[in-house]
Write an enzyme that holds these catalytic residues in place. Structure first.
Site, PDB file in Angstrom:
ATOM      1  N   ASP B   9       0.860  -1.183   0.000  1.00  0.00           N
ATOM      2  CA  ASP B   9       0.000   0.000   0.000  1.00  0.00           C
ATOM      3  C   ASP B   9       0.896   1.232   0.000  1.00  0.00           C
ATOM      4  O   ASP B   9       1.714   1.410   0.907  1.00  0.00           O
ATOM      5  CB  ASP B   9      -0.895  -0.036   1.258  1.00  0.00           C
ATOM      6  CG  ASP B   9      -2.102   0.872   1.109  1.00  0.00           C
ATOM      7  OD1 ASP B   9      -2.157   1.635   0.118  1.00  0.00           O
ATOM      8  OD2 ASP B   9      -2.975   0.819   1.982  1.00  0.00           O
ATOM      9  N   ASP B 103      -2.760   2.556  -6.126  1.00  0.00           N
ATOM     10  CA  ASP B 103      -1.741   2.595  -5.079  1.00  0.00           C
ATOM     11  C   ASP B 103      -1.755   1.371  -4.172  1.00  0.00           C
ATOM     12  O   ASP B 103      -1.195   1.394  -3.093  1.00  0.00           O
ATOM     13  CB  ASP B 103      -1.920   3.865  -4.237  1.00  0.00           C
ATOM     14  CG  ASP B 103      -3.290   3.922  -3.588  1.00  0.00           C
ATOM     15  OD1 ASP B 103      -4.163   3.133  -3.985  1.00  0.00           O
ATOM     16  OD2 ASP B 103      -3.487   4.747  -2.681  1.00  0.00           O
ATOM     17  N   GLU B 104      -2.397   0.320  -4.604  1.00  0.00           N
ATOM     18  CA  GLU B 104      -2.555  -0.831  -3.725  1.00  0.00           C
ATOM     19  C   GLU B 104      -2.488  -2.096  -4.555  1.00  0.00           C
ATOM     20  O   GLU B 104      -3.126  -2.172  -5.613  1.00  0.00           O
ATOM     21  CB  GLU B 104      -3.950  -0.746  -3.111  1.00  0.00           C
ATOM     22  CG  GLU B 104      -4.025  -0.928  -1.632  1.00  0.00           C
ATOM     23  CD  GLU B 104      -5.480  -0.890  -1.198  1.00  0.00           C
ATOM     24  OE1 GLU B 104      -5.968  -1.924  -0.738  1.00  0.00           O
ATOM     25  OE2 GLU B 104      -6.130   0.163  -1.365  1.00  0.00           O
TER      26      GLU B 104
END
Lengths: 379, 409
Positions: B9, B103-104
């Site tokens: 993350d 973003d993950e």
């Protein structure tokens, strides 16, 4: 109004005109077939505003008409009438009594004054084309157009009709393949050039309508955004698509040097088999040929089905090696609509368009036909 | 065999990217989101969070809380580009990589030991390589399943690494509040609180039959499993995704046709970028539109062949928009979305007669090499059908215009 005619003639007229019946529409009148007196007997007419079909039916007529019957009801009824020669239609009090042998029907009618008057061609025809070759021209091009469900833009759902230099060129494409048919026409005014885009589905309907017509030629009239096709007792009118068809001549390969001369039937059958093991997503088949060999290897493979290989003989060695992939369906679509025993597939590079055309003793039905097919690049 | 799932993350991703690209912003409160009157915070840097700013907060409130903050509109293509780099870095360790958002990402490290060493070592490697090679801070969680991996990375934030070994699961879970569990929303949490259940430990103490009687068989069983950290959902690589889509809530209702079309092009380019990045072709194009009266409509087209050609996708999206706009009746546009479905791996590419592949490759290549907007397709009104691709290629050094409003971070 009273009409007496042969049952067969009525069946023919109703069947022909029912191709133009409007489906579910907000205008119920478009579901009607109009019957009115004309010099030859009666004229049956139907229109969905996109197209209009009129058909002359020989008959003895008293009174003028017109009367408009429910098209679907009439179409169903006439095909099931008892096998007697004669049918009588009598209009009384907003109904039409249809009598045929022991069968008697009183059919409801629609308001004749609401029926949109189909445009009638006036002036000189644009040209004449032998009916059989015109029908073949439609068969060999309309299939290649984009389906209406695949676009909301109409240009590629049409067949482009280009009149020029005493010929008619029909062209249709879905962006990945392109079918072109050149037909000789009679009577095109010298120096005349005109291009009309007609919906491919309507053109297919036109072919279905004209197929049973006994006539040597189809006569074409052009008039303010419409084309009219007249053959025997039938007059078919269609609206034109007001879109710009792409410049298709530009994408026809002119200098493909690797020629594969193939027996059409064998190639077609091989493709139909090898298509089965092609991947669902691409439908791709590989063609592989060595310059010095007189056979092409047709193959396909998919992870979940397996693979297939087949060799198809060539009339002569192509001179150069090439490996290229096509969607099997696109080649099959064209090959099955051709008639010659031999075809030539002209290639240049794995990522360049191939050109398919009849070869050897070209069958009359294949004259003027070429087909351009883009390959699939494998990554 | 124990599964090992890694959850990566990125910390305050959008804001961190802005700080990376503009070093003057380092250490300053950076807030990225919609700058218009209805704008919402997409990401706030940790510096901004100390002022109480958090994502999904109305921008106006963020400005009140943090008046000296740096407020920026998102640059999705840049984020996407860095996201692609992160994706390719973690892909070196496993073929099973599932991006959850820009973003993950989940990475299934089960069975990769022989190739890359123990999963814990891989996790440490990824945790240090991302800041070194991409220049952005991240948090990493490693655990026997996705549920726990996400909890682990969350516990490691910001900038940390947390491993939950099978024998540590119970001890890790028990003190957590129930809301920490993935899939327990405020409503379920309230219902549990009303019965005196606040922590996962409390939840573990409730018998399955009781949970079923409270929540029904489906949710009841799910909660029972959650409480024990049980989760067998697989890591699904993007190429097995069913569809890709990109939506944009406009900062204010848009009425100008050119502006609506420009937003549509921007969205199509974004979703096209993701399609290319994932190595996929699409057969179905969808356009979604929400009017100012909140009525929402979707139109879709099935193309004759699957494609990843920007020109053809733009053309289809434009046609669909035109059809949606036919029922406009003076309304403004509040939300636009472009979706691609009928996805298939780009192991082949049907070539188009009128839309050459070369130009598409050029645009994609330039984007990959020089960043988004290195080449912009000059586009105007309707172009002739023989060239679905716009004619002009305009060099540009700027990024995409700020047509992107708040988006879920």
């Amino acid at each position: 109004m009273q009409i007496v005619c042969r049952r067969e003639d009525l069946v023919f007229g109703v069947r022909i005109t029912s191709h133009a019946l409007g489906g579910k529409t907000s205008m119920p009148i478009l579901g009607g077939i109009r019957i009115q007196k004309n010099p030859h007997g009666v004229e049956l007419a139907a229109t969905d505003l996109e197209r209009a079909i009129r058909c002359q039916v020989p008959a003895q007529v008293e009174g003028e008409g017109p009367v408009v019957c429910h098209g679907q009801v009439l179409a169903q009824l006439v095909t099931r009438l008892p096998a007697v020669d004669q049918v009588t239609l009598t209009e009384t009090d907003g109904k039409v009594r249809l009598q045929c042998g022991e069968a008697v029907f009183d059919l409801l009618t629609l308001a004749a004054e609401e029926f949109p008057e189909p445009e009638t061609p006036s002036g000189d025809p644009l040209c004449e084309i032998p009916l059989a070759s015109f029908l073949q021209g439609i068969t060999q091009t309309a299939f290649a157009a984009l389906r209406a469900t695949e676009t909301t833009r109409l240009a590629l759902t049409g067949v482009d009709m280009v009149f020029r230099d005493g010929t008619l060129k029909l062209a249709a494409t879905n962006g990945y393949r392109l079918a072109i048919k050149r037909l000789a026409v009679d009577g095109l005014p010298a120096g005349y050039e005109g291009t009309f885009l007609v919906d491919a589905q309507i053109l297919n309907d036109l072919a279905r309508v004209l197929a049973p017509v006994e006539a040597a030629n189809v006569v074409i009239y052009e008039q303010e955004g419409r084309l009219h096709f007249s053959a025997g007792p039938v007059l078919f009118s269609t609206r034109l698509v007001q879109e710009q068809f792409p410049d298709f001549e530009r994408v026809v390969p002119r200098d493909n040097e690797i020629g594969l001369f193939l027996p059409r039937e064998e190639f077609l059958e091989a493709l139909r088999r090898v298509e089965i093991t092609a991947t669902e997503e691409s439908g791709a088949v590989f063609l592989k040929v060595k310059g010095a060999e007189t056979a092409v290897e047709v193959s396909s493979a998919s992870r979940d089905k397996g693979e297939g290989h087949e060799r198809v003989r060539l009339a002569k060695a192509p001179g150069q090696d090439i490996e290229i992939s096509f969607k099997a369906e696109y080649l099959i679509d064209a090959l099955k609509r051709m008639e010659s025993s031999q075809v030539a597939l002209w290639l240049s590079a794995p990522d360049r368009a191939g050109l398919l055309e009849p070869a050897g003793d070209i069958a009359p039905g294949d004259e003027g036909f070429i087909y351009v097919c883009m390959p699939i690049r494998l990554i | 065999m124990t599964r090992w799932i890694l959850h990566l993350d990125m910390d305050a991703f959008f804001a961190s990217v802005e700080q990376l690209d503009n070093p003057q912003l380092a250490g300053k409160p950076v807030i990225v989101g919609g700058l218009g009157p209805r704008g919402v915070v997409a990401t706030a840097s940790y510096e901004a969070r100390t002022f109480g700013v958090h994502s999904a907060m109305p921008m106006a409130k963020a400005r009140r809380l943090c008046p000296h903050g740096v407020f920026l509109a998102p640059r999705f293509e840049r984020y996407q580009q860095l996201s692609a780099r992160i994706h390719s870095l973690v892909s070196q360790y496993s073929p099973l990589v599932e991006p959850v958002s820009l973003d993950e990402v989940f990475v299934d490290l089960t069975g990769t030991e022989r190739l890359h060493g123990p999963p814990e070592q891989v996790a440490r490697e990824i945790h240090s390589r991302i800041p070194e090679e991409v220049g952005l801070p991240c948090s990493v969680g490693l655990a026997p399943n996705k549920l726990l991996a996400k909890l682990a990375s969350n516990a490691a934030k910001p900038g940390g690494l947390r491993v939950i070994r099978p024998e540590e699961v119970a001890g890790f879970l028990t003190p957590l509040p129930v809301e920490a569990l993935w899939g327990i929303g405020p409503k379920t949490a309230r219902k549990l609180a009303s019965r005196g259940i606040y922590t996962v430990g409390d939840l573990q103490g409730v018998e399955a039959s009781l949970l079923v009687s409270w929540f029904g068989p489906k949710l009841g069983e799910h909660l029972w499993r959650l409480a024990r950290g049980l989760d067998d959902s697989p890591v699904v690589p993007l190429r097995e995704a069913k569809s890709l889509s990109q939506e944009l809530t406009l900062p204010e209702d848009v009425y100008r046709l050119e502006e609506i079309q420009a937003h549509l092009r921007g969205l199509t380019r974004q979703v096209w970028g993701r399609l290319r990045q994932a190595g996929l072709l699409a057969r179905v194009v969808r356009v979604k539109l929400r009017w100012s009266d909140f009525s929402t409509h979707t139109r879709q087209l099935k193309l004759p062949e699957p494609t990843d050609h920007l020109g053809l996708l733009l053309e289809a999206a434009r046609q669909l928009l035109a059809r949606l706009l036919a029922t406009r009746e003076g309304r403004g546009v509040r939300l636009l979305g472009v979706g691609l479905a009928g996805l298939t791996p780009a192991s082949f590419r049907p070539l188009h007669l009128f839309a050459p592949e070369e130009i598409d490759q050029l645009v994609w290549g330039a984007q990959a090499k020089y960043g988004p907007g290195a080449l912009q397709l000059g586009e105007q009104g309707p172009h002739p059908p023989e060239s679905p691709l716009p004619k002009r290629l305009q060099p540009s050094t700027k990024g995409e215009e700020n047509h992107t409003g708040p988006a879920p971070n």
